[in-house]
Scaffold this motif. Structure first.
Motif, mmCIF file in Angstrom:
data_model
loop_
_atom_site.group_PDB
_atom_site.id
_atom_site.type_symbol
_atom_site.label_atom_id
_atom_site.label_comp_id
_atom_site.label_asym_id
_atom_site.label_seq_id
_atom_site.Cartn_x
_atom_site.Cartn_y
_atom_site.Cartn_z
ATOM 1 N N MET A 1 -4.040 10.828 35.591
ATOM 2 C CA MET A 1 -3.199 11.416 34.568
ATOM 3 C C MET A 1 -2.228 10.373 34.011
ATOM 4 S SD MET A 1 -2.768 13.948 32.859
ATOM 5 C CE MET A 1 -2.220 15.562 32.653
ATOM 6 N N ARG A 2 -1.699 9.551 34.890
ATOM 7 C CA ARG A 2 -0.768 8.512 34.450
ATOM 8 C C ARG A 2 -1.467 7.526 33.515
ATOM 9 N NH1 ARG A 2 4.049 6.284 37.769
ATOM 10 N NH2 ARG A 2 4.007 8.484 38.161
ATOM 11 N N LEU A 3 -2.722 7.196 33.839
ATOM 12 C CA LEU A 3 -3.489 6.280 32.998
ATOM 13 C C LEU A 3 -3.732 6.895 31.611
ATOM 14 C CD1 LEU A 3 -5.077 3.613 32.830
ATOM 15 C CD2 LEU A 3 -7.094 4.905 33.555
ATOM 16 N N ILE A 4 -4.072 8.174 31.594
ATOM 17 C CA ILE A 4 -4.319 8.851 30.322
ATOM 18 C C ILE A 4 -3.043 8.886 29.479
ATOM 19 C CG2 ILE A 4 -4.838 11.090 29.272
ATOM 20 C CD1 ILE A 4 -6.763 11.579 31.617
ATOM 21 N N SER A 5 -1.933 9.251 30.104
ATOM 22 C CA SER A 5 -0.691 9.362 29.340
ATOM 23 C C SER A 5 -0.190 8.007 28.859
ATOM 24 C CB SER A 5 0.380 10.090 30.136
ATOM 25 O OG SER A 5 0.624 9.451 31.351
ATOM 26 N N SER A 6 -0.472 6.946 29.585
ATOM 27 C CA SER A 6 -0.016 5.631 29.132
ATOM 28 C C SER A 6 -0.852 5.109 27.961
ATOM 29 C CB SER A 6 -0.019 4.628 30.285
ATOM 30 O OG SER A 6 -1.341 4.387 30.711
ATOM 31 N N TRP A 7 -2.083 5.574 27.831
ATOM 32 C CA TRP A 7 -2.952 5.136 26.746
ATOM 33 C C TRP A 7 -3.031 6.126 25.584
ATOM 34 C CZ3 TRP A 7 -4.896 0.528 25.746
ATOM 35 C CH2 TRP A 7 -4.902 -0.404 26.772
ATOM 36 N N LEU A 8 -2.565 7.332 25.772
ATOM 37 C CA LEU A 8 -2.731 8.374 24.762
ATOM 38 C C LEU A 8 -2.012 8.053 23.452
ATOM 39 C CD1 LEU A 8 -4.122 11.072 24.351
ATOM 40 C CD2 LEU A 8 -2.039 12.183 25.100
ATOM 41 N N VAL A 9 -0.771 7.681 23.518
ATOM 42 C CA VAL A 9 -0.005 7.396 22.299
ATOM 43 C C VAL A 9 -0.554 6.162 21.577
ATOM 44 C CG1 VAL A 9 2.269 6.757 21.382
ATOM 45 C CG2 VAL A 9 2.065 8.591 23.066
ATOM 46 N N PRO A 10 -0.798 5.040 22.269
ATOM 47 C CA PRO A 10 -1.375 3.898 21.539
ATOM 48 C C PRO A 10 -2.738 4.219 20.918
ATOM 49 C CG PRO A 10 -0.522 3.171 23.649
ATOM 50 C CD PRO A 10 -0.446 4.670 23.639
ATOM 51 N N LEU A 11 -3.568 4.982 21.614
ATOM 52 C CA LEU A 11 -4.863 5.359 21.044
ATOM 53 C C LEU A 11 -4.695 6.263 19.827
ATOM 54 C CD1 LEU A 11 -7.073 5.949 24.214
ATOM 55 C CD2 LEU A 11 -7.292 4.131 22.508
ATOM 56 N N PHE A 12 -3.752 7.177 19.888
ATOM 57 C CA PHE A 12 -3.484 8.051 18.748
ATOM 58 C C PHE A 12 -3.027 7.230 17.546
ATOM 59 C CE2 PHE A 12 -0.603 10.721 16.235
ATOM 60 C CZ PHE A 12 -1.503 11.706 15.851
ATOM 61 N N ILE A 13 -2.126 6.287 17.767
ATOM 62 C CA ILE A 13 -1.643 5.434 16.677
ATOM 63 C C ILE A 13 -2.796 4.626 16.097
ATOM 64 C CG2 ILE A 13 -0.175 3.443 16.123
ATOM 65 C CD1 ILE A 13 1.854 4.597 18.152
ATOM 66 N N PHE A 14 -3.618 4.050 16.963
ATOM 67 C CA PHE A 14 -4.784 3.291 16.506
ATOM 68 C C PHE A 14 -5.715 4.180 15.685
ATOM 69 C CE2 PHE A 14 -9.169 1.851 17.139
ATOM 70 C CZ PHE A 14 -9.081 0.587 16.560
ATOM 71 N N PHE A 15 -5.950 5.414 16.146
ATOM 72 C CA PHE A 15 -6.823 6.343 15.430
ATOM 73 C C PHE A 15 -6.262 6.663 14.044
ATOM 74 C CE2 PHE A 15 -7.747 10.778 14.294
ATOM 75 C CZ PHE A 15 -9.120 10.684 14.125
ATOM 76 N N VAL A 16 -4.978 6.927 13.960
ATOM 77 C CA VAL A 16 -4.351 7.252 12.672
ATOM 78 C C VAL A 16 -4.434 6.056 11.728
ATOM 79 C CG1 VAL A 16 -2.129 7.764 11.556
ATOM 80 C CG2 VAL A 16 -2.843 9.042 13.577
ATOM 81 N N LEU A 17 -4.132 4.863 12.229
ATOM 82 C CA LEU A 17 -4.201 3.668 11.384
ATOM 83 C C LEU A 17 -5.628 3.411 10.897
ATOM 84 C CD1 LEU A 17 -1.797 1.265 13.320
ATOM 85 C CD2 LEU A 17 -1.361 2.452 11.168
ATOM 86 N N THR A 18 -6.592 3.560 11.794
ATOM 87 C CA THR A 18 -7.992 3.342 11.433
ATOM 88 C C THR A 18 -8.464 4.377 10.411
ATOM 89 O OG1 THR A 18 -8.406 2.426 13.631
ATOM 90 C CG2 THR A 18 -10.335 3.098 12.349
ATOM 91 N N ALA A 19 -8.136 5.642 10.642
ATOM 92 C CA ALA A 19 -8.528 6.697 9.700
ATOM 93 C C ALA A 19 -7.893 6.466 8.335
ATOM 94 C CB ALA A 19 -8.132 8.068 10.256
ATOM 95 N N GLY A 20 -6.642 6.056 8.317
ATOM 96 C CA GLY A 20 -5.979 5.763 7.050
ATOM 97 C C GLY A 20 -6.624 4.596 6.333
ATOM 98 N N TYR A 21 -6.969 3.561 7.068
ATOM 99 C CA TYR A 21 -7.618 2.384 6.484
ATOM 100 C C TYR A 21 -8.980 2.747 5.896
ATOM 101 C CZ TYR A 21 -9.739 -2.209 6.055
ATOM 102 O OH TYR A 21 -10.364 -3.327 5.575
ATOM 103 N N ILE A 22 -9.755 3.532 6.643
ATOM 104 C CA ILE A 22 -11.083 3.949 6.179
ATOM 105 C C ILE A 22 -10.971 4.782 4.908
ATOM 106 C CG2 ILE A 22 -13.068 5.425 6.754
ATOM 107 C CD1 ILE A 22 -12.733 4.446 9.673
ATOM 108 N N ARG A 23 -9.966 5.621 4.808
ATOM 109 C CA ARG A 23 -9.787 6.482 3.630
ATOM 110 C C ARG A 23 -9.096 5.761 2.471
ATOM 111 N NH1 ARG A 23 -8.266 12.394 6.031
ATOM 112 N NH2 ARG A 23 -10.182 12.634 7.221
ATOM 113 N N GLY A 24 -8.709 4.522 2.681
ATOM 114 C CA GLY A 24 -8.085 3.757 1.612
ATOM 115 C C GLY A 24 -6.599 4.014 1.436
ATOM 116 N N VAL A 25 -5.977 4.591 2.435
ATOM 117 C CA VAL A 25 -4.542 4.861 2.375
ATOM 118 C C VAL A 25 -3.779 3.578 2.689
ATOM 119 C CG1 VAL A 25 -2.649 6.158 3.427
ATOM 120 C CG2 VAL A 25 -4.860 7.256 3.063
ATOM 121 N N LYS A 26 -2.757 3.299 1.897
ATOM 122 C CA LYS A 26 -1.885 2.165 2.212
ATOM 123 C C LYS A 26 -0.956 2.625 3.326
ATOM 124 C CE LYS A 26 -2.164 0.203 -2.362
ATOM 125 N NZ LYS A 26 -1.441 -0.218 -3.561
ATOM 126 N N VAL A 27 -1.371 2.362 4.558
ATOM 127 C CA VAL A 27 -0.724 2.928 5.735
ATOM 128 C C VAL A 27 0.725 2.477 5.854
ATOM 129 C CG1 VAL A 27 -0.846 3.098 8.249
ATOM 130 C CG2 VAL A 27 -2.950 3.088 6.905
#
Length: 174
Positions: free
Chosen positions: A1-27
């Motif tokens: 659980m500790r491993l998941i919680s330590s990686w959850l926020v960075p992975l979420f940020i990476f996902f949002v940035l990647t999705a924005g980049y793919i959609r052409g959003v100036k993030v």
């Protein structure tokens, strides 16, 4: 659980940035615009926060809060509700920002791991800014007569306060 919680926020940020980049959003520009809106919001709500804090402090300094706490103690104590959370119970239905400030005050005074801190935190998450929500939602759709909305919402808040204290007592003891 500790491993998941330590990686959850960075992975979420990476996902949002990647999705924005793919959609052409100036993030970055969108982030800066959001930060500007956040600062604007802070300046808009600051007078209301200050007014609420001053009113609560005047209420407390006048001795009225202590008198109200003594008056309500016979009802609150058997429910497991400490009198120190009474300011939160009063403010929470009115303003989310002010109640967050009251919660911060309670936590800095009693501590987050104290019974009082746990009850206050659980109450904060278990109740709603009833009057604000009713004003905004009913006003948005043009409702003139709220009928049973206000009594039902106030009863829900009261239930939330009571059940929050019971849940803390059940989970943590005391």
């Amino acid at each position: 659980m500790r491993l998941i919680s330590s990686w959850l926020v960075p992975l979420f940020i990476f996902f949002v940035l990647t999705a924005g980049y793919i959609r052409g959003v100036k993030v970055y520009d969108a982030f800066v615009d959001g930060a500007k809106e956040g600062i604007t919001t802070v300046f808009k709500i600051m007078p209301y926060l200050i007014a609420m804090f001053v009113a609560i402090e005047v209420f407390r300094a006048s001795g009225a809060m202590d008198m109200l706490a003594r008056f309500t103690a016979p009802v609150l104590k058997p429910l497991g509700i400490p009198s120190e959370v009474l300011p939160l119970i009063i403010v929470r239905p009115l303003s989310g920002s002010a109640s967050l400030g009251v919660l911060g005050n309670i936590l800095s005074t009693a501590g987050p791991d104290s019974y009082i801190g746990r009850v206050a935190s659980t109450m904060m998450g278990s109740t709603e800014t009833t009057f604000y929500v009713l004003t905004v939602y009913l006003g948005a759709v043009g409702v003139k007569k709220s009928r049973h909305a206000l009594p039902a919402a106030v009863m829900a808040d009261i239930t939330g306060f009571i059940v929050a204290a019971m849940a803390v007592r059940w989970v943590f003891g005391n």
